[in-house]
Design a protein around this motif. Structure first.
Motif, PDB file in Angstrom:
ATOM      1  N   TYR A   1     -33.876  19.281 -41.242  1.00  0.00           N
ATOM      2  CA  TYR A   1     -33.135  20.483 -40.834  1.00  0.00           C
ATOM      3  C   TYR A   1     -32.562  21.054 -42.125  1.00  0.00           C
ATOM      4  CZ  TYR A   1     -28.673  17.844 -40.833  1.00  0.00           C
ATOM      5  OH  TYR A   1     -27.580  17.095 -41.182  1.00  0.00           O
ATOM      6  N   ASP A   2     -33.212  22.111 -42.564  1.00  0.00           N
ATOM      7  CA  ASP A   2     -32.988  22.654 -43.901  1.00  0.00           C
ATOM      8  C   ASP A   2     -31.931  23.754 -43.823  1.00  0.00           C
ATOM      9  OD1 ASP A   2     -33.099  24.053 -46.281  1.00  0.00           O
ATOM     10  OD2 ASP A   2     -35.292  24.123 -46.369  1.00  0.00           O
ATOM     11  N   ASN A   3     -30.725  23.437 -44.282  1.00  0.00           N
ATOM     12  CA  ASN A   3     -29.711  24.495 -44.352  1.00  0.00           C
ATOM     13  C   ASN A   3     -29.419  24.876 -45.801  1.00  0.00           C
ATOM     14  OD1 ASN A   3     -28.108  22.342 -45.115  1.00  0.00           O
ATOM     15  ND2 ASN A   3     -27.205  22.104 -43.080  1.00  0.00           N
ATOM     16  N   GLY A   4     -30.281  24.443 -46.676  1.00  0.00           N
ATOM     17  CA  GLY A   4     -30.291  24.992 -48.023  1.00  0.00           C
ATOM     18  C   GLY A   4     -29.106  24.655 -48.902  1.00  0.00           C
ATOM     19  N   ALA A   5     -28.455  23.525 -48.672  1.00  0.00           N
ATOM     20  CA  ALA A   5     -27.413  23.053 -49.597  1.00  0.00           C
ATOM     21  C   ALA A   5     -26.868  21.732 -49.064  1.00  0.00           C
ATOM     22  CB  ALA A   5     -26.268  24.047 -49.745  1.00  0.00           C
ATOM     23  N   TYR A   6     -26.114  21.020 -49.896  1.00  0.00           N
ATOM     24  CA  TYR A   6     -25.449  19.786 -49.447  1.00  0.00           C
ATOM     25  C   TYR A   6     -24.187  20.207 -48.689  1.00  0.00           C
ATOM     26  CZ  TYR A   6     -28.215  17.932 -53.394  1.00  0.00           C
ATOM     27  OH  TYR A   6     -29.205  17.620 -54.280  1.00  0.00           O
ATOM     28  N   MET A   7     -24.334  20.440 -47.398  1.00  0.00           N
ATOM     29  CA  MET A   7     -23.223  20.989 -46.619  1.00  0.00           C
ATOM     30  C   MET A   7     -22.165  19.924 -46.316  1.00  0.00           C
ATOM     31  SD  MET A   7     -24.112  23.964 -46.692  1.00  0.00           S
ATOM     32  CE  MET A   7     -25.408  25.196 -46.597  1.00  0.00           C
ATOM     33  N   ASN A   8     -22.609  18.673 -46.133  1.00  0.00           N
ATOM     34  CA  ASN A   8     -21.673  17.614 -45.737  1.00  0.00           C
ATOM     35  C   ASN A   8     -20.622  17.366 -46.805  1.00  0.00           C
ATOM     36  OD1 ASN A   8     -20.791  15.567 -43.947  1.00  0.00           O
ATOM     37  ND2 ASN A   8     -21.834  14.013 -45.182  1.00  0.00           N
ATOM     38  N   THR A   9     -20.989  17.527 -48.060  1.00  0.00           N
ATOM     39  CA  THR A   9     -20.033  17.287 -49.145  1.00  0.00           C
ATOM     40  C   THR A   9     -19.366  18.585 -49.590  1.00  0.00           C
ATOM     41  OG1 THR A   9     -21.998  17.274 -50.553  1.00  0.00           O
ATOM     42  CG2 THR A   9     -20.978  15.146 -50.087  1.00  0.00           C
ATOM     43  N   GLY A  10     -19.719  19.714 -48.955  1.00  0.00           N
ATOM     44  CA  GLY A  10     -19.016  20.951 -49.272  1.00  0.00           C
ATOM     45  C   GLY A  10     -19.828  21.972 -50.040  1.00  0.00           C
ATOM     46  N   ILE A  11     -21.058  22.231 -49.551  1.00  0.00           N
ATOM     47  CA  ILE A  11     -21.864  23.378 -50.001  1.00  0.00           C
ATOM     48  C   ILE A  11     -22.223  23.317 -51.487  1.00  0.00           C
ATOM     49  CG2 ILE A  11     -22.205  25.881 -49.662  1.00  0.00           C
ATOM     50  CD1 ILE A  11     -19.552  25.812 -47.997  1.00  0.00           C
ATOM     51  N   GLN A  12     -22.776  22.160 -51.918  1.00  0.00           N
ATOM     52  CA  GLN A  12     -23.320  22.110 -53.278  1.00  0.00           C
ATOM     53  C   GLN A  12     -24.814  22.469 -53.236  1.00  0.00           C
ATOM     54  OE1 GLN A  12     -21.644  19.185 -52.058  1.00  0.00           O
ATOM     55  NE2 GLN A  12     -19.722  20.005 -52.832  1.00  0.00           N
ATOM     56  N   ARG A  13     -25.332  22.989 -54.328  1.00  0.00           N
ATOM     57  CA  ARG A  13     -26.731  23.416 -54.364  1.00  0.00           C
ATOM     58  C   ARG A  13     -27.682  22.228 -54.174  1.00  0.00           C
ATOM     59  NH1 ARG A  13     -30.851  21.829 -58.009  1.00  0.00           N
ATOM     60  NH2 ARG A  13     -31.235  23.843 -58.973  1.00  0.00           N
ATOM     61  N   SER A  14     -28.813  22.507 -53.587  1.00  0.00           N
ATOM     62  CA  SER A  14     -29.890  21.522 -53.506  1.00  0.00           C
ATOM     63  C   SER A  14     -31.149  22.192 -54.024  1.00  0.00           C
ATOM     64  CB  SER A  14     -30.106  21.060 -52.062  1.00  0.00           C
ATOM     65  OG  SER A  14     -30.850  22.019 -51.331  1.00  0.00           O
ATOM     66  N   SER A  15     -32.256  21.443 -54.064  1.00  0.00           N
ATOM     67  CA  SER A  15     -33.502  22.091 -54.490  1.00  0.00           C
ATOM     68  C   SER A  15     -34.061  22.968 -53.370  1.00  0.00           C
ATOM     69  CB  SER A  15     -34.532  21.057 -54.945  1.00  0.00           C
ATOM     70  OG  SER A  15     -34.897  20.224 -53.876  1.00  0.00           O
ATOM     71  N   ALA A  16     -33.420  22.939 -52.191  1.00  0.00           N
ATOM     72  CA  ALA A  16     -33.809  23.842 -51.102  1.00  0.00           C
ATOM     73  C   ALA A  16     -32.977  25.121 -51.115  1.00  0.00           C
ATOM     74  CB  ALA A  16     -33.643  23.140 -49.763  1.00  0.00           C
ATOM     75  N   THR A  17     -31.933  25.165 -51.909  1.00  0.00           N
ATOM     76  CA  THR A  17     -31.074  26.356 -51.955  1.00  0.00           C
ATOM     77  C   THR A  17     -31.869  27.537 -52.501  1.00  0.00           C
ATOM     78  OG1 THR A  17     -29.154  24.950 -52.399  1.00  0.00           O
ATOM     79  CG2 THR A  17     -28.913  27.291 -52.916  1.00  0.00           C
ATOM     80  N   PRO A  18     -31.803  28.684 -51.810  1.00  0.00           N
ATOM     81  CA  PRO A  18     -32.526  29.840 -52.339  1.00  0.00           C
ATOM     82  C   PRO A  18     -31.924  30.334 -53.661  1.00  0.00           C
ATOM     83  CG  PRO A  18     -31.466  30.360 -50.223  1.00  0.00           C
ATOM     84  CD  PRO A  18     -31.151  28.944 -50.520  1.00  0.00           C
ATOM     85  N   MET A  19     -32.754  30.965 -54.432  1.00  0.00           N
ATOM     86  CA  MET A  19     -32.336  31.574 -55.692  1.00  0.00           C
ATOM     87  C   MET A  19     -31.121  32.486 -55.470  1.00  0.00           C
ATOM     88  SD  MET A  19     -34.890  33.554 -58.243  1.00  0.00           S
ATOM     89  CE  MET A  19     -35.786  34.319 -56.925  1.00  0.00           C
ATOM     90  N   PHE A  20     -30.210  32.454 -56.392  1.00  0.00           N
ATOM     91  CA  PHE A  20     -29.009  33.319 -56.447  1.00  0.00           C
ATOM     92  C   PHE A  20     -27.929  32.979 -55.416  1.00  0.00           C
ATOM     93  CE2 PHE A  20     -32.297  36.595 -57.955  1.00  0.00           C
ATOM     94  CZ  PHE A  20     -32.193  36.163 -59.276  1.00  0.00           C
ATOM     95  N   ALA A  21     -28.126  31.958 -54.605  1.00  0.00           N
ATOM     96  CA  ALA A  21     -27.086  31.624 -53.633  1.00  0.00           C
ATOM     97  C   ALA A  21     -25.838  31.136 -54.368  1.00  0.00           C
ATOM     98  CB  ALA A  21     -27.577  30.555 -52.671  1.00  0.00           C
ATOM     99  N   ASP A  22     -24.695  31.566 -53.858  1.00  0.00           N
ATOM    100  CA  ASP A  22     -23.396  31.143 -54.381  1.00  0.00           C
ATOM    101  C   ASP A  22     -23.039  29.815 -53.705  1.00  0.00           C
ATOM    102  OD1 ASP A  22     -20.851  31.099 -55.479  1.00  0.00           O
ATOM    103  OD2 ASP A  22     -20.027  32.600 -54.089  1.00  0.00           O
ATOM    104  N   THR A  23     -23.090  28.724 -54.457  1.00  0.00           N
ATOM    105  CA  THR A  23     -22.697  27.424 -53.897  1.00  0.00           C
ATOM    106  C   THR A  23     -21.573  26.864 -54.765  1.00  0.00           C
ATOM    107  OG1 THR A  23     -24.083  25.944 -55.233  1.00  0.00           O
ATOM    108  CG2 THR A  23     -25.149  27.008 -53.334  1.00  0.00           C
ATOM    109  N   THR A  24     -21.014  25.735 -54.360  1.00  0.00           N
ATOM    110  CA  THR A  24     -19.861  25.203 -55.103  1.00  0.00           C
ATOM    111  C   THR A  24     -20.279  24.527 -56.416  1.00  0.00           C
ATOM    112  OG1 THR A  24     -19.913  23.174 -53.797  1.00  0.00           O
ATOM    113  CG2 THR A  24     -18.416  24.901 -53.056  1.00  0.00           C
ATOM    114  N   THR A  25     -21.583  24.295 -56.614  1.00  0.00           N
ATOM    115  CA  THR A  25     -22.020  23.821 -57.936  1.00  0.00           C
ATOM    116  C   THR A  25     -22.881  24.856 -58.663  1.00  0.00           C
ATOM    117  OG1 THR A  25     -23.817  22.625 -56.844  1.00  0.00           O
ATOM    118  CG2 THR A  25     -21.899  21.327 -57.504  1.00  0.00           C
TER     119      THR A  25
END
Lengths: 390, 313
Positions: free
Chosen positions: B139-163
């Motif tokens: 279930y791809d939500n495009g970031a490490y949401m459980n730890t608080g919205i850090q980028r993953s390799s599934a995160t789309p380009m230019f997304a604002d994440t906490t890392t």
């Protein structure tokens, strides 16, 4: 009928596993344990066992798959060494916390670095707090016998904990020794069928919860209780095994301890060398003795302290470096046990045999000489290296 | 048999209410609907990588699953289920497990994109390559949401994440998203499907059923929006999924025994702005002077879409 044979330690453990015919074996090769899954996968290929062999892509996955398989109700085994065990680290804790009685054939090898494929105990000693039962072997025979006893201990209803069957890399794993093998039917009868009370497949159950502070501590305490229970079970199984084979096992072996003035406490294959040193010195009239620890977890501290109650000096032999600048793991346990027993004597902790460094009879004779010297003159030099260039 | 939405939706829930996932969470919608792919009378062992789903659905002493469930750790959901499947094979072979009494047993494991694309990638790759009879669902939500919205390799380009925070020197995540479904397809497994939530859920339901009942390894990649991480108005989830498909950001496709099949081609491919502007994580792209970022994003979407069309033709 028991059968005499000549086998390496790896062959002996693989042979025990063939006789046990476990349900699942996930494994990844690493020297010097590689031969165990190799021999075993050949048994699978030849139809000598009907185990599901899973050739995983790493040791982390080996222990992960073992946890999955054991949770599903399968009797499970894996084998590894050194870095392979280090890579399993996180999973070792999960195997014990989930109370899964799987077995790991560990062939002890030094942790990197420098990278080294030879024997020391840094791998399993590092995992001493992971909640596993640990049994060590001096000889190929003991490695085989411990493997045959493993599931009887681990699967006991009062225990249900994973068990590590340790032997010394190359020294026993690759060296060939005479060995007595049990009859297949005898092993099968001794080990018995695995009938877990609950499993993922048999029941609807859940494994591996998230647990907050109001439950975590009770879970840990319950796990400790299980490890404590393992102590009596190890003894009972070792005695039953003795009745069957004539080779009786306990928590540790006492060698010439009845009247010993000085003694050493040691683990694994070097105990054989040390027994030769004891024999030589006994011939010279020196009252020396030896304790060989078979079960390091749970640690039989009270009993070891009792066995040492009459000695004037004890040498504590660690085949690993703890990097605490005062003692190795065996040294720490025995020192604490003696202190709790209000027993005071000279205690010197030696680090020896790291990365496969040879341990000779003369080295152990030097240890005893140093212990006699400490009895006479006392010593502040309580943490030493044996056979090192300094 | 023709797809019958009413029939599928009337199947019993296998993820019981009362768990602690956020209202409107895409992950939960994915799990509930994948499990509707199971036939009545069949049983599942459900696996799970550490993540929001695990900590919220199996918080001791409560469990939300109607089937057997195993969570092991973060990076090993693939290997753990491989072990469960191995046990099943062994116990059946030894006559210790009688399936006739119990119906078929299926093995389905769930992981977020952190546990699947990143830390669990090796374990997943091994399990897929060995072709265990199991389904791995991301279930791809495009970031490490459980730890608080850090980028993953599934995160789309230019997304604002906490890392990958937006700042004077940063436009959000600099890299493209990893195309995991393609990578898993390259493992040459029997079934790979990419899907998300469509209004009648037909695409997801049919792919789930195929994945579950195809012998051997199967992989499902489900875009599962996270209202907190993507920063959208929670009820907009279905519209965001629709726009993901209509802009060709998230195409619906299958790879069956190596054959690529496009399941939906929009009549009018919408501009990527339509998908981006619904989400707070892309807010900075709409500031004056940042038009070139949207152009770059569009170019990447177009390139991948063309590539997919080529594979499917």
């Amino acid at each position: 009928m028991a059968k005499r044979d000549r086998l390496s330690g790896n062959e002996a453990v693989a042979e025990a596993l063939r006789q046990i015919n476990p349900d699942v074996m996930p494994a990844f090769p690493i020297t010097p344990s590689t031969e165990i899954p190799q021999y075993f996968s050949k048994y699978c290929a030849d139809g000598k066992v009907d185990t599901e062999f899973i050739p995983v892509e790493s040791e982390h996955s080996a222990m992960s798959a073992a946890i999955g398989a054991e949770s599903a109700g399968a009797r499970t085994v894996s084998a590894t060494s050194s870095a392979g065990m280090a890579y399993m680290w996180e999973e070792l804790y999960l195997a014990s916390a989930n109370r899964l009685p799987l077995a790991l054939a560990l062939v002890n090898r030094a942790l990197s670095g420098p990278i080294n494929i030879n024997c020391d105990h840094s791998d399993s000693m590092g995992a001493r707090d992971a909640g596993w039962i640990q049994l060590y072997a001096e000889t190929n025979q003991e490695a085989y016998d411990n493997m045959v006893q493993a599931y009887r201990i681990a699967e006991h209803k009062d225990v249900r904990l994973p068990i590590m069957i340790c032997q010394d890399g190359f020294i026993t794993s690759h060296a060939v020794q005479n060995i007595m093998l049990m009859d297949d039917a005898e092993v099968k009868g001794f080990v018995g069928e695995y009938e877990p009370e609950h499993s993922l497949l048999k029941d609807t159950m859940a494994v591996g919860p998230y647990s907050v502070s109001n439950y975590y501590m009770e879970a840990r305490r319950a796990q400790m209780e299980a490890l404590r229970n393992a102590k009596a079970v190890v003894k009972a199984v070792g005695e039953e095994f003795g009745e069957l084979t004539g080779r009786k096992y306990g928590w540790f072996e006492e060698y010439c301890m009845e009247d010993a003035e000085v003694a050493i406490v040691i683990i694994g294959s070097a105990a054989g060398t040390a027994k030769d040193a004891v024999d030589r010195l006994r011939k010279e009239g020196k009252k020396v003795g030896l304790i060989k620890v078979r079960m390091f977890r749970p640690f039989p501290g009270t009993e070891i302290a009792e066995a040492l109650k009459n000695v004037k000096a004890v040498g504590l032999m660690d085949r690993t470096e703890s990097f605490n600048d005062c003692c190795g793991p065996l040294g720490a346990e025995v020192t604490a046990a003696l202190f709790r027993a209000k027993k005071q004597c000279e205690m010197i902790n030696w680090v020896y045999g790291l990365g496969g460094r040879d341990v000779r009879v003369e080295d152990i004779e030097k240890v005893f000489a140093d212990l006699y010297d400490a009895v006479e003159n006392g010593t502040n030099d309580t943490y030493r290296y044996l056979g090192v260039r300094e | 048999m023709a797809y019958n939405f009413k029939e599928v939706m009337s199947r019993p829930e296998r993820l019981a209410p009362g768990h602690r996932m956020c209202a409107g969470c895409g992950g939960t919608i994915a799990v509930r609907n994948v499990l509707r792919g199971l036939h009545e009378g069949d049983k599942a062992v459900i696996g799970n990588a550490t993540g929001c789903l695990e900590v919220s659905t199996f918080t001791y002493p409560y469990v939300a699953y109607e089937d057997s469930y195993i969570h092991n750790a973060f990076e090993n959901a693939g290997a753990t289920m491989a072990g469960v499947e191995g046990a099943y094979n062994a116990l059946r072979r030894k006559g210790k497990y009688n399936e006739k009494e119990k119906g078929q047993t299926k093995f389905i494991t769930f992981g977020g994109d952190g546990g699947t694309y990143d830390i669990g990638f090796q374990s997943l790759s091994g399990a897929m390559e060995r072709n265990h009879d199991m389904v791995y669902v991301c279930y791809d939500n495009g970031a490490y949401m459980n730890t608080g919205i850090q980028r993953s390799s599934a995160t789309p380009m230019f997304a604002d994440t906490t890392t990958t925070p937006v700042g004077t020197e940063s436009n959000g995540k600099p890299q493209n998203r990893k195309d995991l479904a393609t990578i898993i397809a390259a493992h040459d497994i029997p079934y790979v499907g990419q899907t998300t939530f469509t209004t009648n859920f037909k695409d997801l339901h049919t792919k789930a059923e195929k994945a579950i009942y195809t012998p051997g390894a199967a992989f499902l990649n489900i875009m599962a929006p996270c209202p907190r991480g993507w920063r959208y108005n929670t009820p907009d989830i279905m519209e965001i999924c629709r726009l993901g498909i209509e802009t060709c950001y998230w195409p619906l496709f299958e790879v069956i025994d190596g054959k690529w099949i496009l399941n939906y081609e929009p009549k009018n491919k919408l501009p990527i702005e339509d998908w981006l502007k619904k989400q707070g994580r892309f807010k900075h792209l709409f500031q004056k002077g940042n038009e070139y970022l949207i152009e770059a994003f569009q170019k990447e979407v177009d390139r991948r879409w063309e590539d997919l069309l080529n594979k499917c033709n």
